[in-house]
Motif scaffolding. Structure first.
Motif, PDB file in Angstrom:
ATOM      1  N   MET A 314     122.491  58.342  23.957  1.00 16.74           N
ATOM      2  CA  MET A 314     122.093  59.438  24.839  1.00 16.74           C
ATOM      3  C   MET A 314     121.026  60.326  24.196  1.00 16.74           C
ATOM      4  SD  MET A 314     125.447  60.867  26.797  1.00 16.74           S
ATOM      5  CE  MET A 314     125.972  60.110  28.322  1.00 16.74           C
ATOM      6  N   SER A 315     120.156  60.821  25.034  1.00 16.63           N
ATOM      7  CA  SER A 315     119.132  61.752  24.562  1.00 16.63           C
ATOM      8  C   SER A 315     118.948  62.846  25.599  1.00 16.63           C
ATOM      9  CB  SER A 315     117.803  61.016  24.336  1.00 16.63           C
ATOM     10  OG  SER A 315     117.366  60.401  25.537  1.00 16.63           O
ATOM     11  N   PRO A 316     118.540  64.040  25.165  1.00 13.91           N
ATOM     12  CA  PRO A 316     118.369  65.144  26.111  1.00 13.91           C
ATOM     13  C   PRO A 316     117.082  65.002  26.913  1.00 13.91           C
ATOM     14  CG  PRO A 316     117.805  65.866  23.906  1.00 13.91           C
ATOM     15  CD  PRO A 316     118.309  64.458  23.773  1.00 13.91           C
ATOM     16  N   ARG A 317     117.195  65.266  28.195  1.00 16.84           N
ATOM     17  CA  ARG A 317     116.032  65.233  29.069  1.00 16.84           C
ATOM     18  C   ARG A 317     116.291  66.185  30.226  1.00 16.84           C
ATOM     19  NH1 ARG A 317     113.636  60.087  32.580  1.00 16.84           N
ATOM     20  NH2 ARG A 317     111.744  61.150  33.309  1.00 16.84           N
ATOM     21  N   ARG A 318     115.243  66.827  30.664  1.00 19.97           N
ATOM     22  CA  ARG A 318     115.404  67.777  31.749  1.00 19.97           C
ATOM     23  C   ARG A 318     115.648  67.042  33.064  1.00 19.97           C
ATOM     24  NH1 ARG A 318     115.006  72.881  31.279  1.00 19.97           N
ATOM     25  NH2 ARG A 318     114.764  74.284  33.073  1.00 19.97           N
ATOM     26  N   HIS A 319     116.681  67.464  33.774  1.00 16.99           N
ATOM     27  CA  HIS A 319     117.014  66.888  35.071  1.00 16.99           C
ATOM     28  C   HIS A 319     117.381  67.995  36.043  1.00 16.99           C
ATOM     29  CE1 HIS A 319     117.485  63.029  32.904  1.00 16.99           C
ATOM     30  NE2 HIS A 319     117.312  62.471  34.092  1.00 16.99           N
ATOM     31  N   ASP A 320     117.168  67.701  37.298  1.00 21.13           N
ATOM     32  CA  ASP A 320     117.648  68.544  38.387  1.00 21.13           C
ATOM     33  C   ASP A 320     118.924  67.880  38.899  1.00 21.13           C
ATOM     34  OD1 ASP A 320     117.819  70.486  40.282  1.00 21.13           O
ATOM     35  OD2 ASP A 320     116.190  69.735  41.543  1.00 21.13           O
ATOM     36  N   VAL A 321     120.072  68.374  38.441  1.00 15.44           N
ATOM     37  CA  VAL A 321     121.346  67.699  38.656  1.00 15.44           C
ATOM     38  C   VAL A 321     122.098  68.302  39.841  1.00 15.44           C
ATOM     39  CG1 VAL A 321     123.645  67.360  37.662  1.00 15.44           C
ATOM     40  CG2 VAL A 321     121.611  66.879  36.294  1.00 15.44           C
ATOM     41  N   TYR A 322     122.648  67.412  40.661  1.00 18.55           N
ATOM     42  CA  TYR A 322     123.483  67.805  41.804  1.00 18.55           C
ATOM     43  C   TYR A 322     124.841  67.116  41.665  1.00 18.55           C
ATOM     44  CZ  TYR A 322     119.219  69.488  44.120  1.00 18.55           C
ATOM     45  OH  TYR A 322     118.059  70.152  44.435  1.00 18.55           O
ATOM     46  N   ILE A 323     125.901  67.920  41.686  1.00 13.18           N
ATOM     47  CA  ILE A 323     127.260  67.388  41.561  1.00 13.18           C
ATOM     48  C   ILE A 323     128.139  68.040  42.628  1.00 13.18           C
ATOM     49  CG2 ILE A 323     129.301  67.228  40.073  1.00 13.18           C
ATOM     50  CD1 ILE A 323     127.404  67.411  37.688  1.00 13.18           C
ATOM     51  N   PRO A 324     128.922  67.253  43.343  1.00 18.03           N
ATOM     52  CA  PRO A 324     129.776  67.862  44.377  1.00 18.03           C
ATOM     53  C   PRO A 324     130.885  68.720  43.774  1.00 18.03           C
ATOM     54  CG  PRO A 324     130.250  65.507  44.153  1.00 18.03           C
ATOM     55  CD  PRO A 324     129.038  65.781  43.317  1.00 18.03           C
ATOM     56  N   LYS A 325     131.156  69.794  44.455  1.00 21.24           N
ATOM     57  CA  LYS A 325     132.310  70.643  44.145  1.00 21.24           C
ATOM     58  C   LYS A 325     133.490  70.045  44.907  1.00 21.24           C
ATOM     59  CE  LYS A 325     133.646  75.496  44.844  1.00 21.24           C
ATOM     60  NZ  LYS A 325     133.127  76.821  45.302  1.00 21.24           N
ATOM     61  N   PHE A 326     134.562  69.696  44.209  1.00 24.11           N
ATOM     62  CA  PHE A 326     135.611  68.955  44.907  1.00 24.11           C
ATOM     63  C   PHE A 326     136.990  69.193  44.326  1.00 24.11           C
ATOM     64  CE2 PHE A 326     134.105  66.140  41.533  1.00 24.11           C
ATOM     65  CZ  PHE A 326     135.279  65.640  40.989  1.00 24.11           C
ATOM     66  N   SER A 327     137.971  68.862  45.126  1.00 24.46           N
ATOM     67  CA  SER A 327     139.378  68.849  44.726  1.00 24.46           C
ATOM     68  C   SER A 327     139.966  67.538  45.233  1.00 24.46           C
ATOM     69  CB  SER A 327     140.147  70.019  45.337  1.00 24.46           C
ATOM     70  OG  SER A 327     139.630  71.247  44.908  1.00 24.46           O
ATOM     71  N   ILE A 328     140.555  66.777  44.332  1.00 24.97           N
ATOM     72  CA  ILE A 328     141.164  65.516  44.759  1.00 24.97           C
ATOM     73  C   ILE A 328     142.601  65.441  44.261  1.00 24.97           C
ATOM     74  CG2 ILE A 328     138.973  64.268  44.813  1.00 24.97           C
ATOM     75  CD1 ILE A 328     139.863  62.942  42.144  1.00 24.97           C
ATOM     76  N   LYS A 329     143.369  64.627  44.931  1.00 22.97           N
ATOM     77  CA  LYS A 329     144.761  64.401  44.545  1.00 22.97           C
ATOM     78  C   LYS A 329     145.064  62.929  44.712  1.00 22.97           C
ATOM     79  CE  LYS A 329     149.501  65.939  45.399  1.00 22.97           C
ATOM     80  NZ  LYS A 329     150.356  66.880  46.169  1.00 22.97           N
ATOM     81  N   THR A 330     145.693  62.339  43.715  1.00 19.76           N
ATOM     82  CA  THR A 330     146.042  60.916  43.783  1.00 19.76           C
ATOM     83  C   THR A 330     147.529  60.731  43.513  1.00 19.76           C
ATOM     84  OG1 THR A 330     145.525  60.602  41.437  1.00 19.76           O
ATOM     85  CG2 THR A 330     143.753  60.177  43.026  1.00 19.76           C
ATOM     86  N   SER A 331     148.053  59.630  43.997  1.00 21.56           N
ATOM     87  CA  SER A 331     149.464  59.315  43.805  1.00 21.56           C
ATOM     88  C   SER A 331     149.621  57.805  43.698  1.00 21.56           C
ATOM     89  CB  SER A 331     150.281  59.841  44.990  1.00 21.56           C
ATOM     90  OG  SER A 331     151.651  59.545  44.816  1.00 21.56           O
ATOM     91  N   TYR A 332     150.389  57.359  42.710  1.00 24.18           N
ATOM     92  CA  TYR A 332     150.563  55.922  42.475  1.00 24.18           C
ATOM     93  C   TYR A 332     152.015  55.581  42.197  1.00 24.18           C
ATOM     94  CZ  TYR A 332     145.589  56.452  41.450  1.00 24.18           C
ATOM     95  OH  TYR A 332     144.265  56.777  41.514  1.00 24.18           O
ATOM     96  N   ASN A 333     152.406  54.419  42.632  1.00 18.84           N
ATOM     97  CA  ASN A 333     153.608  53.774  42.123  1.00 18.84           C
ATOM     98  C   ASN A 333     153.115  52.729  41.123  1.00 18.84           C
ATOM     99  OD1 ASN A 333     155.729  51.837  41.734  1.00 18.84           O
ATOM    100  ND2 ASN A 333     156.748  52.698  43.519  1.00 18.84           N
ATOM    101  N   LEU A 334     153.500  52.879  39.861  1.00 14.49           N
ATOM    102  CA  LEU A 334     152.950  52.034  38.808  1.00 14.49           C
ATOM    103  C   LEU A 334     153.849  50.862  38.422  1.00 14.49           C
ATOM    104  CD1 LEU A 334     151.445  54.733  36.399  1.00 14.49           C
ATOM    105  CD2 LEU A 334     150.261  53.371  38.121  1.00 14.49           C
ATOM    106  N   ASN A 335     154.933  50.659  39.150  1.00 15.55           N
ATOM    107  CA  ASN A 335     155.828  49.552  38.791  1.00 15.55           C
ATOM    108  C   ASN A 335     155.085  48.222  38.693  1.00 15.55           C
ATOM    109  OD1 ASN A 335     157.588  51.690  39.495  1.00 15.55           O
ATOM    110  ND2 ASN A 335     159.204  50.221  39.976  1.00 15.55           N
ATOM    111  N   ASP A 336     154.407  47.868  39.777  1.00 14.20           N
ATOM    112  CA  ASP A 336     153.709  46.584  39.798  1.00 14.20           C
ATOM    113  C   ASP A 336     152.579  46.556  38.773  1.00 14.20           C
ATOM    114  OD1 ASP A 336     155.376  45.752  41.805  1.00 14.20           O
ATOM    115  OD2 ASP A 336     153.945  46.145  43.428  1.00 14.20           O
ATOM    116  N   VAL A 337     151.867  47.673  38.664  1.00 13.30           N
ATOM    117  CA  VAL A 337     150.733  47.739  37.744  1.00 13.30           C
ATOM    118  C   VAL A 337     151.174  47.484  36.306  1.00 13.30           C
ATOM    119  CG1 VAL A 337     149.010  49.283  36.734  1.00 13.30           C
ATOM    120  CG2 VAL A 337     149.347  49.249  39.210  1.00 13.30           C
ATOM    121  N   LEU A 338     152.236  48.178  35.865  1.00 12.58           N
ATOM    122  CA  LEU A 338     152.703  48.004  34.494  1.00 12.58           C
ATOM    123  C   LEU A 338     153.326  46.630  34.298  1.00 12.58           C
ATOM    124  CD1 LEU A 338     154.207  51.553  33.801  1.00 12.58           C
ATOM    125  CD2 LEU A 338     151.977  50.644  33.101  1.00 12.58           C
ATOM    126  N   SER A 339     153.986  46.119  35.324  1.00 15.45           N
ATOM    127  CA  SER A 339     154.544  44.769  35.228  1.00 15.45           C
ATOM    128  C   SER A 339     153.435  43.741  35.051  1.00 15.45           C
ATOM    129  CB  SER A 339     155.366  44.435  36.477  1.00 15.45           C
ATOM    130  OG  SER A 339     156.530  45.237  36.545  1.00 15.45           O
TER     131      SER A 339
END
Length: 432
Positions: A314-339
């Motif tokens: 990475m190196s510094p460079r001037r940018h005009d940055v746009y990032i959304p302001k947001f709130s998110i929520k997630t929910s998982y059942n991890l039984n299958d994933v961990l299995s």
């Protein structure tokens, strides 16, 4: 973030995670249930002599395993049908820490599967090595000068249950667990006790970790991380404007888009057609945002080595940055994933948790992961001291290149000193 692992004869619950504006909360809960007979409560034994921190080699091995685990777990989540078209956000640090604590009480094939699933090489790392590394990580997290950061654990034990003293000692010594006795047959009162503890430790951000308690529960193990951070250079709210976010080819949603023109550390990965942006915070944490042309290309390739390459280049460079302001929520059942990641026995009758107790019937039944993250002009999460310079350019008019996160992007939140990945995710739609 908040992680709940619940054990009884058939039940294992894992609730995970909450983050707020500039605030992450991690909590891990292990509840263990028993058969129908009751045992008296035992006395703690003296702590066995161990080295306060693991060897540098052990720390390196565990850190590397944790980072690899982060992306393996991400890919498993992303591949599931339930995740299609949804945001993904979770704390691999919380999952790995909670499962490491579980491994303290696991034996035989159950322990082998946990170690393998977590990426710990059993020929190079013992359980004691892993415990000492997590002890080191906890000590490091709590030795920082950051006011709004704390990390710790607690264990709630039923007063009729007798866990092995050495199990409790390891939790106390290596994971710095607070210890409490409760009567889990009084399910409402016990839940209230745990919830009040978690609410206090997380400054009110998680006020109802436990909603339903099985009367056969005999142990809850809580692990929490609280962090409140601010951007090193906050966004100006006056520059936040309504803009479009392209969820997919056919879907556009309206978001509040934050804006800042500044010098940012960035990297353009031309192989993956991905732009990487590092945002600095006023602490030892940092946020990486990755904007790919094709999300699947990035998801299939991303791993710890790739992230290390980006950070180094990475190196510094001037940018005009746009990032959304947001709130998110997630929910998982991890039984299958961990299995699917090889950790199968802990969920059924073959579970061997005799490191917790010789009682029969201890098993993991349900793993649920919940997470929320809010990002606004003031902050979002932890910060790395990445230098962002504000420079004056001379000679003619200059228009900084625009970097706009107006389509799906990935996010990683890491701790600079340990390179621990606290959170990992993909923002497909900031409005859901």
């Amino acid at each position: 973030m908040l992680l709940c692992l619940c054990f009884n004869q058939e039940k294992f619950t894992m609730m995970m995670m909450r983050a707020a504006v500039g605030l992450w909360v991690l909590s891990a809960v292990i509840c263990v249930g028993r058969g129908h007979h009751h045992l008296g409560h035992g006395n703690d034994q003296a702590v066995q002599d161990t080295v306060a921190d693991g060897s540098a080699n052990s720390v390196s091995l565990v850190n590397e395993a944790n980072k690899e685990f982060s992306f393996r777990l991400y890919r498993q989540l992303a591949a599931h049908a339930d995740s299609q078209g949804q945001n993904i956000f979770f704390s691999p640090a919380s999952v790995s820490a909670a499962l490491a604590m579980l491994s303290v009480g696991a034996q035989g094939e159950t322990h082998r599967q946990l170690f393998s699933g977590l990426g710990f090489n059993s020929s190079l790392l013992t359980q004691t090595d892993v415990d000492q590394v997590f002890q080191t990580l906890l000590q490091s997290a709590n030795n920082t000068s950051q006011e709004d950061a704390s990390e710790g654990t607690a264990v709630f034990v039923d007063n009729r249950f007798k866990p092995k003293p050495e199990f409790l000692q390891t939790l106390k010594q290596s994971y710095f667990a607070d210890g409490f006795n409760v009567d889990f047959s009084q399910t409402t009162e016990s839940a209230d006790t745990i919830n009040k503890y978690v609410e206090e430790k997380t400054n009110g951000k998680i006020d109802k970790l436990v909603e339903d308690l099985d009367p056969d529960t005999v142990m809850y193990l809580i692990s929490y991380i609280y962090y409140k951070g601010k951007w090193a250079t906050p966004f100006d709210p006056e520059l936040t404007k309504q803009d479009d976010f392209n969820v997919d080819e056919n879907t556009t949603v309206s978001v509040n888009m934050m804006n800042m023109e500044d010098d940012f550390y960035t990297y353009q990965d031309r192989v993956l057609n991905t732009t990487v942006l590092q945002l600095p915070f006023n602490s030892s944490y940092s946020m990486l945002l990755m904007l790919p042309d094709v999300m699947a290309t990035l998801e299939n390739a991303i791993d710890p080595n790739l992230v290390a390459k980006w950070l180094k280049a990475m190196s510094p460079r001037r940018h005009d940055v746009y990032i959304p302001k947001f709130s998110i929520k997630t929910s998982y059942n991890l039984n299958d994933v961990l299995s699917e990641m090889g950790m199968t026995d802990m969920f059924g009758g073959r579970a061997n948790l005799r490191g917790i107790s010789e009682e029969q019937g201890l098993a993991v039944s349900k793993v649920v992961h919940q997470a929320t993250l809010d990002v606004d002009e003031a902050g979002a999460t932890a910060a790395a001291a990445t230098g962002i310079e504000i420079s004056t350019r001379s000679g003619g008019l200059y228009s900084a290149p625009v970097l706009k996160f107006n389509r799906p992007f990935m996010v990683i939140i890491t701790e600079r000193n340990t390179e621990k990945i606290l959170f990992l995710g993909k923002i497909i739609n900031p409005t859901i």
